[in-house]
Scaffold this motif. Sequence first.
Motif, PDB file in Angstrom:
ATOM      1  N   ASN A 148     -89.162  25.595  25.207  1.00 30.86           N
ATOM      2  CA  ASN A 148     -89.893  24.647  24.239  1.00 30.86           C
ATOM      3  C   ASN A 148     -88.986  23.726  23.259  1.00 30.86           C
ATOM      4  OD1 ASN A 148     -91.255  23.601  22.541  1.00 30.86           O
ATOM      5  ND2 ASN A 148     -92.135  25.997  21.380  1.00 30.86           N
ATOM      6  N   PRO A 149     -87.611  23.051  23.951  1.00 31.24           N
ATOM      7  CA  PRO A 149     -86.807  22.462  23.962  1.00 31.24           C
ATOM      8  C   PRO A 149     -87.332  21.432  22.483  1.00 31.24           C
ATOM      9  CG  PRO A 149     -87.515  21.120  25.813  1.00 31.24           C
ATOM     10  CD  PRO A 149     -88.069  22.425  25.278  1.00 31.24           C
ATOM     11  N   ALA A 150     -88.036  22.200  21.303  1.00 33.77           N
ATOM     12  CA  ALA A 150     -89.048  20.714  20.540  1.00 33.77           C
ATOM     13  C   ALA A 150     -87.339  20.261  19.720  1.00 33.77           C
ATOM     14  CB  ALA A 150     -89.528  22.237  19.719  1.00 33.77           C
ATOM     15  N   SER A 151     -86.347  20.772  19.306  1.00 37.28           N
ATOM     16  CA  SER A 151     -86.105  20.277  18.536  1.00 37.28           C
ATOM     17  C   SER A 151     -83.794  20.842  18.704  1.00 37.28           C
ATOM     18  CB  SER A 151     -85.630  20.311  17.008  1.00 37.28           C
ATOM     19  OG  SER A 151     -85.964  21.356  17.028  1.00 37.28           O
ATOM     20  N   VAL A 152     -82.989  19.983  18.401  1.00 32.93           N
ATOM     21  CA  VAL A 152     -81.626  20.563  18.907  1.00 32.93           C
ATOM     22  C   VAL A 152     -81.634  21.673  17.810  1.00 32.93           C
ATOM     23  CG1 VAL A 152     -79.635  20.481  17.887  1.00 32.93           C
ATOM     24  CG2 VAL A 152     -80.446  17.870  18.667  1.00 32.93           C
ATOM     25  N   ARG A 153     -82.044  21.738  16.619  1.00 32.85           N
ATOM     26  CA  ARG A 153     -81.604  23.137  16.200  1.00 32.85           C
ATOM     27  C   ARG A 153     -82.019  24.285  16.367  1.00 32.85           C
ATOM     28  NH1 ARG A 153     -79.643  26.243  11.746  1.00 32.85           N
ATOM     29  NH2 ARG A 153     -81.951  26.886  10.529  1.00 32.85           N
ATOM     30  N   ALA A 154     -83.859  24.118  17.418  1.00 33.14           N
ATOM     31  CA  ALA A 154     -84.506  25.414  18.262  1.00 33.14           C
ATOM     32  C   ALA A 154     -83.566  25.741  19.547  1.00 33.14           C
ATOM     33  CB  ALA A 154     -86.160  24.614  18.576  1.00 33.14           C
ATOM     34  N   ARG A 155     -82.618  24.621  19.778  1.00 31.19           N
ATOM     35  CA  ARG A 155     -81.756  24.457  21.339  1.00 31.19           C
ATOM     36  C   ARG A 155     -80.957  25.848  20.600  1.00 31.19           C
ATOM     37  NH1 ARG A 155     -84.236  19.477  22.173  1.00 31.19           N
ATOM     38  NH2 ARG A 155     -82.354  18.702  21.632  1.00 31.19           N
ATOM     39  N   SER A 156     -80.260  25.287  19.430  1.00 25.35           N
ATOM     40  CA  SER A 156     -79.314  26.090  18.983  1.00 25.35           C
ATOM     41  C   SER A 156     -79.065  26.891  18.648  1.00 25.35           C
ATOM     42  CB  SER A 156     -78.707  25.330  17.967  1.00 25.35           C
ATOM     43  OG  SER A 156     -78.934  24.847  16.616  1.00 25.35           O
ATOM     44  N   LEU A 157     -80.763  27.491  17.688  1.00 28.52           N
ATOM     45  CA  LEU A 157     -80.777  28.593  17.235  1.00 28.52           C
ATOM     46  C   LEU A 157     -81.172  29.878  18.419  1.00 28.52           C
ATOM     47  CD1 LEU A 157     -81.439  31.169  14.989  1.00 28.52           C
ATOM     48  CD2 LEU A 157     -83.965  30.224  15.380  1.00 28.52           C
ATOM     49  N   ALA A 158     -82.065  29.282  19.494  1.00 30.36           N
ATOM     50  CA  ALA A 158     -82.502  30.162  20.507  1.00 30.36           C
ATOM     51  C   ALA A 158     -81.095  30.389  21.676  1.00 30.36           C
ATOM     52  CB  ALA A 158     -82.644  29.544  21.578  1.00 30.36           C
ATOM     53  N   PHE A 159     -79.827  29.352  21.786  1.00 26.84           N
ATOM     54  CA  PHE A 159     -78.654  29.381  22.688  1.00 26.84           C
ATOM     55  C   PHE A 159     -77.871  30.731  21.604  1.00 26.84           C
ATOM     56  CE2 PHE A 159     -74.600  28.092  24.826  1.00 26.84           C
ATOM     57  CZ  PHE A 159     -74.554  28.378  25.446  1.00 26.84           C
ATOM     58  N   SER A 160     -77.865  30.179  20.420  1.00 21.30           N
ATOM     59  CA  SER A 160     -76.677  31.563  20.100  1.00 21.30           C
ATOM     60  C   SER A 160     -77.497  32.263  19.865  1.00 21.30           C
ATOM     61  CB  SER A 160     -76.422  30.397  18.123  1.00 21.30           C
ATOM     62  OG  SER A 160     -78.038  30.639  17.717  1.00 21.30           O
ATOM     63  N   GLU A 161     -78.285  32.740  19.752  1.00 18.59           N
ATOM     64  CA  GLU A 161     -79.017  34.235  20.049  1.00 18.59           C
ATOM     65  C   GLU A 161     -78.749  35.021  21.253  1.00 18.59           C
ATOM     66  OE1 GLU A 161     -82.987  34.434  19.457  1.00 18.59           O
ATOM     67  OE2 GLU A 161     -83.561  33.578  17.216  1.00 18.59           O
ATOM     68  N   THR A 162     -78.878  34.171  22.293  1.00 17.30           N
ATOM     69  CA  THR A 162     -78.135  34.095  23.437  1.00 17.30           C
ATOM     70  C   THR A 162     -76.807  35.074  24.229  1.00 17.30           C
ATOM     71  OG1 THR A 162     -80.194  32.865  24.205  1.00 17.30           O
ATOM     72  CG2 THR A 162     -78.174  33.540  26.448  1.00 17.30           C
ATOM     73  N   ILE A 163     -76.113  33.536  23.352  1.00 15.03           N
ATOM     74  CA  ILE A 163     -74.030  33.979  23.361  1.00 15.03           C
ATOM     75  C   ILE A 163     -74.089  35.172  22.318  1.00 15.03           C
ATOM     76  CG2 ILE A 163     -73.947  32.495  24.928  1.00 15.03           C
ATOM     77  CD1 ILE A 163     -73.073  30.853  22.661  1.00 15.03           C
ATOM     78  N   GLY A 164     -75.152  35.084  20.874  1.00 17.38           N
ATOM     79  CA  GLY A 164     -74.577  36.003  20.601  1.00 17.38           C
ATOM     80  C   GLY A 164     -73.090  35.278  19.041  1.00 17.38           C
ATOM     81  N   CYS A 165     -73.839  34.209  18.677  1.00 16.39           N
ATOM     82  CA  CYS A 165     -72.683  33.418  18.119  1.00 16.39           C
ATOM     83  C   CYS A 165     -73.515  32.770  16.642  1.00 16.39           C
ATOM     84  CB  CYS A 165     -71.567  32.515  18.690  1.00 16.39           C
ATOM     85  SG  CYS A 165     -72.551  31.446  19.103  1.00 16.39           S
ATOM     86  N   GLY A 166     -73.444  32.059  15.849  1.00 15.41           N
ATOM     87  CA  GLY A 166     -73.954  31.331  14.456  1.00 15.41           C
ATOM     88  C   GLY A 166     -74.017  29.473  15.675  1.00 15.41           C
ATOM     89  N   ASP A 167     -75.843  29.657  14.339  1.00 14.85           N
ATOM     90  CA  ASP A 167     -76.294  28.255  15.416  1.00 14.85           C
ATOM     91  C   ASP A 167     -75.892  27.601  14.465  1.00 14.85           C
ATOM     92  OD1 ASP A 167     -78.942  27.142  13.821  1.00 14.85           O
ATOM     93  OD2 ASP A 167     -77.711  29.168  12.818  1.00 14.85           O
TER      94      ASP A 167
END
Length: 79
Positions: A24-43
Amino acid sequence: MSPKPPKAMDGAQLDAALSQLYDNPASVRARSLAFSETIGCGDRQVRKWISGEAEVPRHIAMLVNLMLDTGTKPEELRP
C-alpha cells in the motif's frame, strides 16, 4: 576475485524500490514510515534519503536490492 561493491542508490531509486516492496504505497510518508519500522530507524532519516537531503547508505541500498532480487517481503524481516 574480490566481491563487487553494492550498487549505489539515489533517493528516487529508493522510493521506487519501496513502492515495489510495500503493498500500500499511499505516499512517501507512508513508505518511509513502513520502511523505518522494518529497519529500526527514524522515518525522518528515510525521508532524507528519499528526498536526496542525505545519501542512501550503501548497506541500505544493498538490503533493498537484496529484498527486490529475492522477493523478500518487509514483514519477513521483522521479529
